[in-house]
Design an enzyme around this catalytic site. Structure first.
Site, PDB file in Angstrom:
ATOM      1  N   CYS A  50      32.106   1.298  32.752  1.00 47.17           N
ATOM      2  CA  CYS A  50      31.706   2.632  32.335  1.00 47.17           C
ATOM      3  C   CYS A  50      30.194   2.797  32.273  1.00 47.17           C
ATOM      4  O   CYS A  50      29.702   3.924  32.238  1.00 47.17           O
ATOM      5  CB  CYS A  50      32.311   2.971  30.976  1.00 47.17           C
ATOM      6  N   GLY A 115      31.455  -8.320  24.068  1.00 43.74           N
ATOM      7  CA  GLY A 115      32.152  -9.344  24.840  1.00 43.74           C
ATOM      8  C   GLY A 115      33.041  -8.818  25.941  1.00 43.74           C
ATOM      9  O   GLY A 115      33.592  -9.613  26.711  1.00 43.74           O
ATOM     10  N   GLN A 116      33.216  -7.507  26.054  1.00 43.53           N
ATOM     11  CA  GLN A 116      34.130  -6.974  27.061  1.00 43.53           C
ATOM     12  C   GLN A 116      33.637  -7.203  28.477  1.00 43.53           C
ATOM     13  O   GLN A 116      34.433  -7.238  29.412  1.00 43.53           O
ATOM     14  CB  GLN A 116      34.320  -5.476  26.830  1.00 43.53           C
ATOM     15  N   GLY A 189      45.054   6.740  26.194  1.00 47.25           N
ATOM     16  CA  GLY A 189      44.837   5.596  27.063  1.00 47.25           C
ATOM     17  C   GLY A 189      45.344   4.334  26.397  1.00 47.25           C
ATOM     18  O   GLY A 189      45.457   4.270  25.163  1.00 47.25           O
ATOM     19  N   SER A 192      41.856  -1.643  27.928  1.00 44.16           N
ATOM     20  CA  SER A 192      41.157  -2.566  27.019  1.00 44.16           C
ATOM     21  C   SER A 192      40.336  -1.814  25.972  1.00 44.16           C
ATOM     22  O   SER A 192      40.360  -2.152  24.782  1.00 44.16           O
ATOM     23  CB  SER A 192      40.260  -3.506  27.817  1.00 44.16           C
ATOM     24  N   MET A 193      39.598  -0.767  26.383  1.00 43.01           N
ATOM     25  CA  MET A 193      38.778  -0.020  25.438  1.00 43.01           C
ATOM     26  C   MET A 193      39.645   0.736  24.436  1.00 43.01           C
ATOM     27  O   MET A 193      39.376   0.742  23.231  1.00 43.01           O
ATOM     28  CB  MET A 193      37.870   0.952  26.182  1.00 43.01           C
ATOM     29  N   SER A 194      40.712   1.380  24.918  1.00 42.92           N
ATOM     30  CA  SER A 194      41.604   2.110  24.025  1.00 42.92           C
ATOM     31  C   SER A 194      42.303   1.158  23.063  1.00 42.92           C
ATOM     32  O   SER A 194      42.472   1.464  21.875  1.00 42.92           O
ATOM     33  CB  SER A 194      42.637   2.889  24.846  1.00 42.92           C
TER      34      SER A 194
END
Length: 539
Positions: A50, A115-116, A189, A192-194
């Site tokens: 993003c 860390g993502q 959503g 991973s973020m959601s």
């Protein structure tokens, strides 16, 4: 062959430009293959998140590689090259390796230390493997970057103190709504973020978390994993969920708006007197910017979160400095091992030639003295071989030590000239070594990998040996196992003697957002095929 990075990120480009250049789904694989098939590019991988789009490549020409990648990125994104070039940055050779390691550690992230990026880098690595665009060089760089990132998070406080992008956004939400322990939240959503947002809200004690997702099964799975009251809804029920929610977090892979202002207003938002907060973590945006203009509504997107200072304040300089030292040390060790590995085929070729000379002379001796008994003949053979080994030991060990330093490739060239080695023989050794590795399979993630070596990659374009050199090349090819052992010995002996610390420190200190835009003129010039790579360029 040299490693090249061409990209743009939140440090060099505004969110609208990042939205236009974002590469997702099938388009990502198409761009990956387009870059891989372009002139001067041998290997490639793409990291698209993003807040960054970076193309990693192994190229044989700097100008050609930068021009081809820049033009393809402009073509696939629809952003004119002149406009795109103002936001691109370029890293080459050692600085490219340093940049990839820094990215893996979170030093280049919008929220330093998050860390993502490790998962996103791993995704790019696996896509390159699946699509066949990775070779040995880029494989080793990316695999080592993942190890360095894990080490940085395990050994420093950057992992614990560094807030994620989600945490920063929810802290902004808390300032608008108050404590989150009583809010009704809607998460749109299930990626991973959601998932991270839902888990964070669960830990904060939200009254209820509703998950809406295109694939209902994934929404159910996420809702069931939470420790607070939660439920999953179909996208068809999204409007009703909006009406009930105090906090809406959206992060999908949609290419258009998911929540429009008329849609949200129709649910009473802005007219019922309630305060609401919309957190848009998607790129392109999920939430219509006009939603933020509704009464009582606050909208925060990536362009606002990029200015938040919470993460930088939380991390502190000590953790960041510790990670920079790790990156510096790892870059030194990696490049030192790579340079040492590059000389290994020449060392093997030298030993192969010496062995051939010894065998030739022993054969000649046996023909001239056929009366020698077996015991005496074996003793002579062992003595001659020991003499050859002892004579070669010091120069081969020393050349491996010297090759580990910057500019060490000149010593391998000197060795070839001094001993009149067939230039094709080291190439054949490298080819045989690569073929043996291919037969054995690529190292799995987390296993030991050979250091990056540009010399090994040149094998694919090397001509076949002529008849005069046939015997020597065959002998060299048979020495593949010796080459592999020699490479390991090189790494063990020379990893500790890297480049001067000052030079390495220069590359690490360059992780500085303030100098990103200095790349613009350089990239524009390179795109016009008229510039030279400038030592010291950083993003």
């Amino acid at each position: 062959m040299s490693v090249l990075v061409v990209g743009l990120s939140h440090r060099s480009a505004p969110v609208p430009v990042l939205e236009r250049t974002a590469v997702t789904g099938d388009d990502l694989a198409k761009l990956l293959h387009a870059v891989h098939e372009s002139a001067n590019v041998a290997e490639t991988a793409i990291v698209s998140t993003c807040n960054r789009v970076e193309i990693y490549a192994v190229v044989d020409k700097f100008h050609g590689g930068v021009s081809a990648i820049s033009e393809l990125l402009a073509l696939h994104s629809g952003v004119p090259l002149d406009e795109l070039s103002r936001h691109l940055y370029v890293h080459y050779e050692e600085r490219a390796v340093q940049h990839v390691f820094a990215v893996a550690c979170g030093l280049e992230s919008m929220v330093v230390g998050e860390g993502q990026i490790l998962g996103q880098l791993r995704k790019a690595f696996r896509l390159g493997q699946d699509e066949g665009t990775l070779g040995r060089d880029l494989h080793d760089v990316l695999q080592q970057a993942l190890r360095v990132g894990k080490r940085a998070h395990a050994e420093t406080g950057i992992d614990q103190a560094g807030a994620s992008l989600v945490s920063v956004g929810l802290e902004v939400a808390q300032r608008h709504l108050g404590p989150l322990d009583g809010v009704r939240a809607l998460v749109v959503g299930a990626g991973s973020m959601s998932s991270l947002a839902a888990a964070t809200l669960s830990r904060a004690g939200a009254r209820e978390v509703v998950v809406a997702n295109r694939t209902h099964a994934n929404a159910v799975r996420l809702a069931e994993s939470l420790e607070v009251p939660s439920r999953a809804v179909e996208l068809a029920a999204l409007d009703a969920a909006i009406a009930d929610a105090d906090l809406v977090v959206s992060c999908t892979g949609a290419t258009g708006l998911v929540l429009t202002a008329p849609q949200v207003a129709a649910q009473g938002v802005g007219s019922d007197g309630r305060d609401r907060f919309f957190l848009d973590l998607a790129l392109p945006h999920d939430v219509d910017p006009a939603v933020g203009a509704l009464p009582g509504v606050r909208l925060a997107g990536l362009d606002e979160l990029r200015t938040a200072q919470e993460a930088a304040q939380a991390i502190g300089p000590e953790a960041v400095d510790a990670v920079r030292r790790i990156v510096r040390d790892e870059v030194e060790a990696f490049l030192s091992a790579a340079r040492a590995a590059a000389v290994a085929p020449t060392v093997v070729a030298l030993r192969t030639k010496a062995a051939a000379v010894v065998e030739s002379e022993l054969t000649r001796l046996a023909g001239r003295l056929p009366e020698l008994d077996e015991r005496t003949a074996k003793e002579i053979q062992q003595t001659v071989r020991r003499v050859a080994d002892k004579l070669l030991h010091a120069p081969t060990v020393r050349v491996k030590e010297l090759a580990a330093a910057p500019g060490g490739d000149s010593y391998a060239d000197a060795l070839r000239r001094l001993f009149d080695l067939d230039p094709k023989a080291p190439v054949a050794v490298a080819r045989a070594d690569m073929d043996a590795d291919a037969d054995a399979g690529e190292p799995a993630p987390g296993s030991a990998a050979a250091p990056w070596s540009g010399s090994a990659r040149t094998v694919e374009g090397a001509p076949a040996a002529d008849e005069a050199a046939g015997a020597r090349v065959a002998d060299a090819a048979k020495a593949a196992e010796v080459a592999r052992v020699t490479r390991v010995e090189c790494a063990e002996a020379d990893c500790v003697s890297g480049a001067p610390a000052d030079a390495a420190a220069d590359t690490v200190d360059a992780v500085d957002a303030g100098t990103v835009n200095a790349q613009a003129e350089s990239v524009r010039a390179v795109s016009a095929r008229g510039a030279a790579p400038r030592d010291g360029e950083q993003s």
